[in-house]
Scaffold this motif. Structure first.
Motif, PDB file in Angstrom:
ATOM      1  N   MET A   1       9.063   1.684   7.668  1.00  0.00           N
ATOM      2  CA  MET A   1       8.922   1.331   6.367  1.00  0.00           C
ATOM      3  C   MET A   1       8.954  -0.210   6.266  1.00  0.00           C
ATOM      4  O   MET A   1       9.705  -0.736   6.712  1.00  0.00           O
ATOM      5  CB  MET A   1       9.893   1.839   5.477  1.00  0.00           C
ATOM      6  CG  MET A   1       9.609   1.555   3.997  1.00  0.00           C
ATOM      7  SD  MET A   1       8.419   2.636   3.408  1.00  0.00           S
ATOM      8  CE  MET A   1       8.753   4.117   3.665  1.00  0.00           C
ATOM      9  N   THR A  29       4.959  10.284   8.644  1.00  0.00           N
ATOM     10  CA  THR A  29       5.785   9.169   8.009  1.00  0.00           C
ATOM     11  C   THR A  29       5.492   7.828   8.563  1.00  0.00           C
ATOM     12  O   THR A  29       6.040   6.946   8.081  1.00  0.00           O
ATOM     13  CB  THR A  29       7.367   9.767   8.356  1.00  0.00           C
ATOM     14  OG1 THR A  29       7.068   9.879   9.828  1.00  0.00           O
ATOM     15  CG2 THR A  29       7.823  10.938   7.721  1.00  0.00           C
ATOM     16  N   GLY A  48       2.448   9.325  -5.427  1.00  0.00           N
ATOM     17  CA  GLY A  48       3.383   9.729  -4.239  1.00  0.00           C
ATOM     18  C   GLY A  48       3.898   8.708  -3.336  1.00  0.00           C
ATOM     19  O   GLY A  48       4.959   8.799  -2.830  1.00  0.00           O
ATOM     20  N   TRP A  49       2.880   7.526  -3.487  1.00  0.00           N
ATOM     21  CA  TRP A  49       3.396   6.354  -2.604  1.00  0.00           C
ATOM     22  C   TRP A  49       4.695   5.701  -3.159  1.00  0.00           C
ATOM     23  O   TRP A  49       4.696   5.486  -4.289  1.00  0.00           O
ATOM     24  CB  TRP A  49       2.338   5.245  -2.444  1.00  0.00           C
ATOM     25  CG  TRP A  49       1.292   5.677  -1.339  1.00  0.00           C
ATOM     26  CD1 TRP A  49       1.256   6.815  -0.718  1.00  0.00           C
ATOM     27  CD2 TRP A  49       0.430   4.957  -0.833  1.00  0.00           C
ATOM     28  NE1 TRP A  49       0.082   6.829   0.059  1.00  0.00           N
ATOM     29  CE2 TRP A  49      -0.423   5.910   0.190  1.00  0.00           C
ATOM     30  CE3 TRP A  49       0.109   3.803  -1.069  1.00  0.00           C
ATOM     31  CZ2 TRP A  49      -1.368   5.248   1.038  1.00  0.00           C
ATOM     32  CZ3 TRP A  49      -0.937   3.082  -0.165  1.00  0.00           C
ATOM     33  CH2 TRP A  49      -1.723   3.799   0.729  1.00  0.00           C
ATOM     34  N   ASP A  50       5.784   5.083  -2.444  1.00  0.00           N
ATOM     35  CA  ASP A  50       6.702   4.654  -2.868  1.00  0.00           C
ATOM     36  C   ASP A  50       6.411   3.118  -3.001  1.00  0.00           C
ATOM     37  O   ASP A  50       5.214   2.697  -2.737  1.00  0.00           O
ATOM     38  CB  ASP A  50       8.146   4.928  -2.074  1.00  0.00           C
ATOM     39  CG  ASP A  50       7.794   4.271  -0.631  1.00  0.00           C
ATOM     40  OD1 ASP A  50       6.773   3.570  -0.370  1.00  0.00           O
ATOM     41  OD2 ASP A  50       8.656   4.852   0.329  1.00  0.00           O
ATOM     42  N   ALA A  51       7.297   2.317  -3.543  1.00  0.00           N
ATOM     43  CA  ALA A  51       7.042   0.815  -3.617  1.00  0.00           C
ATOM     44  C   ALA A  51       6.611   0.040  -2.512  1.00  0.00           C
ATOM     45  O   ALA A  51       5.715  -0.638  -2.323  1.00  0.00           O
ATOM     46  CB  ALA A  51       8.445   0.349  -4.310  1.00  0.00           C
ATOM     47  N   ASP A  52       7.501   0.390  -1.264  1.00  0.00           N
ATOM     48  CA  ASP A  52       7.244  -0.365  -0.042  1.00  0.00           C
ATOM     49  C   ASP A  52       5.669   0.108   0.337  1.00  0.00           C
ATOM     50  O   ASP A  52       4.880  -0.911   0.736  1.00  0.00           O
ATOM     51  CB  ASP A  52       8.023   0.279   1.206  1.00  0.00           C
ATOM     52  CG  ASP A  52       9.528  -0.311   0.798  1.00  0.00           C
ATOM     53  OD1 ASP A  52       9.714  -1.301  -0.237  1.00  0.00           O
ATOM     54  OD2 ASP A  52      10.363  -0.078   1.397  1.00  0.00           O
ATOM     55  N   HIS A  92       7.069  -5.275  -6.812  1.00  0.00           N
ATOM     56  CA  HIS A  92       7.989  -4.248  -5.982  1.00  0.00           C
ATOM     57  C   HIS A  92       9.135  -3.682  -6.716  1.00  0.00           C
ATOM     58  O   HIS A  92       9.567  -2.524  -6.831  1.00  0.00           O
ATOM     59  CB  HIS A  92       8.394  -4.835  -4.785  1.00  0.00           C
ATOM     60  CG  HIS A  92       9.034  -4.034  -3.775  1.00  0.00           C
ATOM     61  ND1 HIS A  92      10.475  -4.050  -3.819  1.00  0.00           N
ATOM     62  CD2 HIS A  92       8.683  -3.139  -2.607  1.00  0.00           C
ATOM     63  CE1 HIS A  92      10.862  -3.072  -2.898  1.00  0.00           C
ATOM     64  NE2 HIS A  92       9.633  -2.896  -2.049  1.00  0.00           N
ATOM     65  N   TRP A  95       8.138  -1.178  -9.785  1.00  0.00           N
ATOM     66  CA  TRP A  95       7.260  -0.127  -9.062  1.00  0.00           C
ATOM     67  C   TRP A  95       7.692   1.224 -10.055  1.00  0.00           C
ATOM     68  O   TRP A  95       6.764   1.935 -10.596  1.00  0.00           O
ATOM     69  CB  TRP A  95       7.396  -0.076  -7.832  1.00  0.00           C
ATOM     70  CG  TRP A  95       6.187   1.132  -7.480  1.00  0.00           C
ATOM     71  CD1 TRP A  95       6.308   2.428  -6.911  1.00  0.00           C
ATOM     72  CD2 TRP A  95       4.891   0.973  -7.393  1.00  0.00           C
ATOM     73  NE1 TRP A  95       5.100   2.975  -6.890  1.00  0.00           N
ATOM     74  CE2 TRP A  95       4.117   1.921  -6.887  1.00  0.00           C
ATOM     75  CE3 TRP A  95       4.029  -0.439  -7.652  1.00  0.00           C
ATOM     76  CZ2 TRP A  95       2.739   2.056  -6.884  1.00  0.00           C
ATOM     77  CZ3 TRP A  95       2.632  -0.359  -7.702  1.00  0.00           C
ATOM     78  CH2 TRP A  95       2.205   0.974  -7.118  1.00  0.00           C
ATOM     79  N   ARG A  96       8.911   1.707 -10.025  1.00  0.00           N
ATOM     80  CA  ARG A  96       9.320   2.969 -10.702  1.00  0.00           C
ATOM     81  C   ARG A  96       8.988   2.753 -12.090  1.00  0.00           C
ATOM     82  O   ARG A  96       9.119   3.909 -12.819  1.00  0.00           O
ATOM     83  CB  ARG A  96      10.861   3.274 -10.231  1.00  0.00           C
ATOM     84  CG  ARG A  96      11.132   3.491  -8.900  1.00  0.00           C
ATOM     85  CD  ARG A  96      12.369   3.863  -8.667  1.00  0.00           C
ATOM     86  NE  ARG A  96      12.813   4.086  -7.296  1.00  0.00           N
ATOM     87  CZ  ARG A  96      13.945   4.454  -6.577  1.00  0.00           C
ATOM     88  NH1 ARG A  96      15.015   4.506  -7.710  1.00  0.00           N
ATOM     89  NH2 ARG A  96      14.178   4.978  -5.519  1.00  0.00           N
ATOM     90  N   THR A 101       0.509   3.411 -12.307  1.00  0.00           N
ATOM     91  CA  THR A 101       0.354   2.827 -11.042  1.00  0.00           C
ATOM     92  C   THR A 101      -1.183   2.337 -10.626  1.00  0.00           C
ATOM     93  O   THR A 101      -1.201   1.857  -9.818  1.00  0.00           O
ATOM     94  CB  THR A 101       1.365   3.439  -9.986  1.00  0.00           C
ATOM     95  OG1 THR A 101       0.691   4.824  -9.843  1.00  0.00           O
ATOM     96  CG2 THR A 101       2.598   3.608 -10.108  1.00  0.00           C
TER      97      THR A 101
END
Length: 211
Positions: A1, A29, A48-52, A92, A95-96, A101
């Motif tokens: 990541m 992953t 579904g992608w996270d901030a990173d 970043h 993001w949440r 998004t």
């Protein structure tokens, strides 16, 4: 990541993973940068992608174009790079909390415009009260954009009021629609039309005087 280290994204080396049996297909992953930026026009990101993952993809696809945009607004490369880096750090962290998004690139453009405005306001205050002295020696960054600075159009752009300059840069360099420009500048589409028309008229007058 990917992880932030200072102002840079750092990709850790691949490590062997312990695989567990499962009746369902496992989600990959190890996603390479090439996979993340296969679509160079990336503006929306997969659900579904996270901030990173999302910000790494956006950074790889749009960092350079956003820096070029910021250069036209703040007028020096080093500051433009800092403005864009700060915009990525901000998205970043937020993001949440982003409601949509899919509009991440629009968020970045707006952040770059707002941060460029802050830079120019701060610069104006500093220049107003700074003691007059000998000019600084040209920096490496200034040399890197020397050709750009010698352009008559760029010089004419610099003489425009800030909002007119922003509207023209976003429209004719960024190739954005009126709606996108309105979002980035935080104004109405009618105001975008007004700033663009006045900016073009002033730009023509300035260039005619130079010819």
């Amino acid at each position: 990541m990917a992880a932030w280290r200072g102002h840079d994204w750092v990709m850790p080396p691949n490590e062997p993973e312990e695989r567990k049996p499962s009746g369902k297909a496992e989600r990959p992953t190890d996603v390479t940068t090439e996979t993340l930026v296969a679509d160079r026009s990336l503006g929306a990101v997969p659900v579904g992608w996270d901030a990173d993952m999302a910000v790494t993809a956006l950074y790889s696809a749009h960092y350079r174009s956003l820096v070029r945009l910021a250069v036209l607004l703040v007028r020096d490369m080093a500051t433009a790079e800092e403005v864009v880096q700060d915009a990525f750090v901000a998205i970043h962290g937020a993001w949440r909390r982003l409601r949509d998004t899919d509009k991440a690139l629009a968020y970045l453009r707006q952040s770059v415009v707002n941060r460029s405005r802050s830079v120019l306001r701060h610069r104006a205050v500093v220049e107003k009260y700074a003691p007059k002295g000998l000019p600084d020696a040209p920096s490496a960054e200034n040399g890197a954009i020397g050709e750009l600075e010698r352009s008559a159009v760029i010089e004419a752009l610099r003489g425009l009021p800030a909002r007119q300059r922003e509207a023209l840069v976003l429209r004719y360099y960024g190739d954005l629609s009126e709606a996108q420009i309105a979002h980035a500048m935080g104004i109405s589409k009618g105001a975008v039309k007004s700033h663009t028309a006045r900016g073009m008229a002033a730009l023509r007058t300035s260039l005619e005087q130079l010819s």
